[in-house]
Scaffold this active site. Sequence first.
Site, mmCIF file in Angstrom:
data_model
loop_
_atom_site.group_PDB
_atom_site.id
_atom_site.type_symbol
_atom_site.label_atom_id
_atom_site.label_comp_id
_atom_site.label_asym_id
_atom_site.label_seq_id
_atom_site.Cartn_x
_atom_site.Cartn_y
_atom_site.Cartn_z
ATOM 1 C CG ASP A 1 73.708 63.875 -14.024
ATOM 2 O OD1 ASP A 1 75.007 63.577 -14.167
ATOM 3 O OD2 ASP A 1 73.451 64.789 -13.498
ATOM 4 C CE LYS B 1 65.521 70.209 -9.077
ATOM 5 N NZ LYS B 1 66.183 68.781 -9.943
ATOM 6 N N GLY C 1 71.414 73.496 -8.628
ATOM 7 C CA GLY C 1 71.814 72.864 -9.761
ATOM 8 C C GLY C 1 71.282 73.795 -10.898
ATOM 9 N N GLY D 1 67.161 74.064 -10.677
ATOM 10 C CA GLY D 1 66.514 74.597 -9.616
ATOM 11 C C GLY D 1 67.441 74.540 -8.301
ATOM 12 C CG LEU E 1 68.255 71.091 2.114
ATOM 13 C CD1 LEU E 1 67.128 70.067 1.942
ATOM 14 C CD2 LEU E 1 68.992 70.984 3.241
#
Length: 371
Positions: free
Chosen positions: A168, A71, A45, A48, A42
């Site tokens: 973020d 993740k 980053g 992970g 999906l």
Amino acid sequence: MRTILKIAADGVALSPSMDACDEPNTPVPAALRARFEFGEELGTGAAGTVYRARTLVPLGDLPLGYDVAVKVLRSGRTEDAGARRQFAREAAIGRQLESEFVVRIHAAEVSDDLDQPSFVAMEYVAGRSLRTRLEQEAPVTGTLTRRIGADAARGLAALHALGVVHRDVKPENLLLTDKSQLKLMDLGLAHSIDRRHDGATSSSGGFHGSFAYAAPEVLRGREHGPEADLYALGIVLFEAVTGRHPFADVRGNADAMIHAHLETAPPRAAGFAPRISVLLDEIIDGLLAKDPAKRFGPADELAETLTLGERSPYWRRHERDEPRLASARRLRAMRRPARTPFFGRAAELRRLERAWREAREGRGSTVHVSG
């Protein structure tokens, strides 16, 4: 083996089924394949890679066959103690949250035993990132922008109420569901607020986040407070309703972007999107204030104002204090674009315009036009 963190929780995934799909492109540890049936990748980053998956064994209170997004800590970071602590912090913060506007974390295991993979199992949400939506269909309507902002603000309000900042906020970390609800995701940089230092975070170690969405005070070396999250959201809303970053002319140049955040007054969103409401234009401008003390907030008031619009207590006070805003709102409502009308097709045109408006607000349909 010493386990840093192991948590589990019940929850409701938004997508109750998973179609058959190809094996993921990135290898998944064998130990996890015994616990999950992995689907497509999906996203990925620095920390992970996220996969769509289904439980093969019960996981905490989650039953067999439950759809999740998993993740997995990147193999190159498993030996990094700091990365494992950050992964554990993301899971712990997510577990505390009780908000439909933040992607929920169901379970997590983070270990310093390098033979044991670290993972976070999250709510699987059918949808796409706001970044993908903007790349495909920008700008979006003022109505949808207000809904996006209200949902994101509710997610941030839930975080801030826990004494946590996201750090973020950007379109990549905002997930727009198939029903046009927005969910905040990726708590990898989230951190606790140190109330002893004027509401700033207690973290150290330099800049965290993305320069394109960084608040001036953060770039000046101050720690990240709730107001910095709202500044980033203001840039997101500007991008959504105009189709461009407020400092698009310097995007790609980090030094110039930092200077723009610090010194350059942001343009008005209405300068690029003349049809947006005075209210939305004022809110975005207020979120982009250089001084955090003068910035629109807190997050829960922002959510209320975007939801209630001109009927909100904030806006009524604002119009009373600045009568020009009420006049500007009435004038903008009277403005009509110049166009040549269709003769004798008024009913069909109304239906077509309604269908187009609904599609741009995320409620698409198929329309057959003939004649």
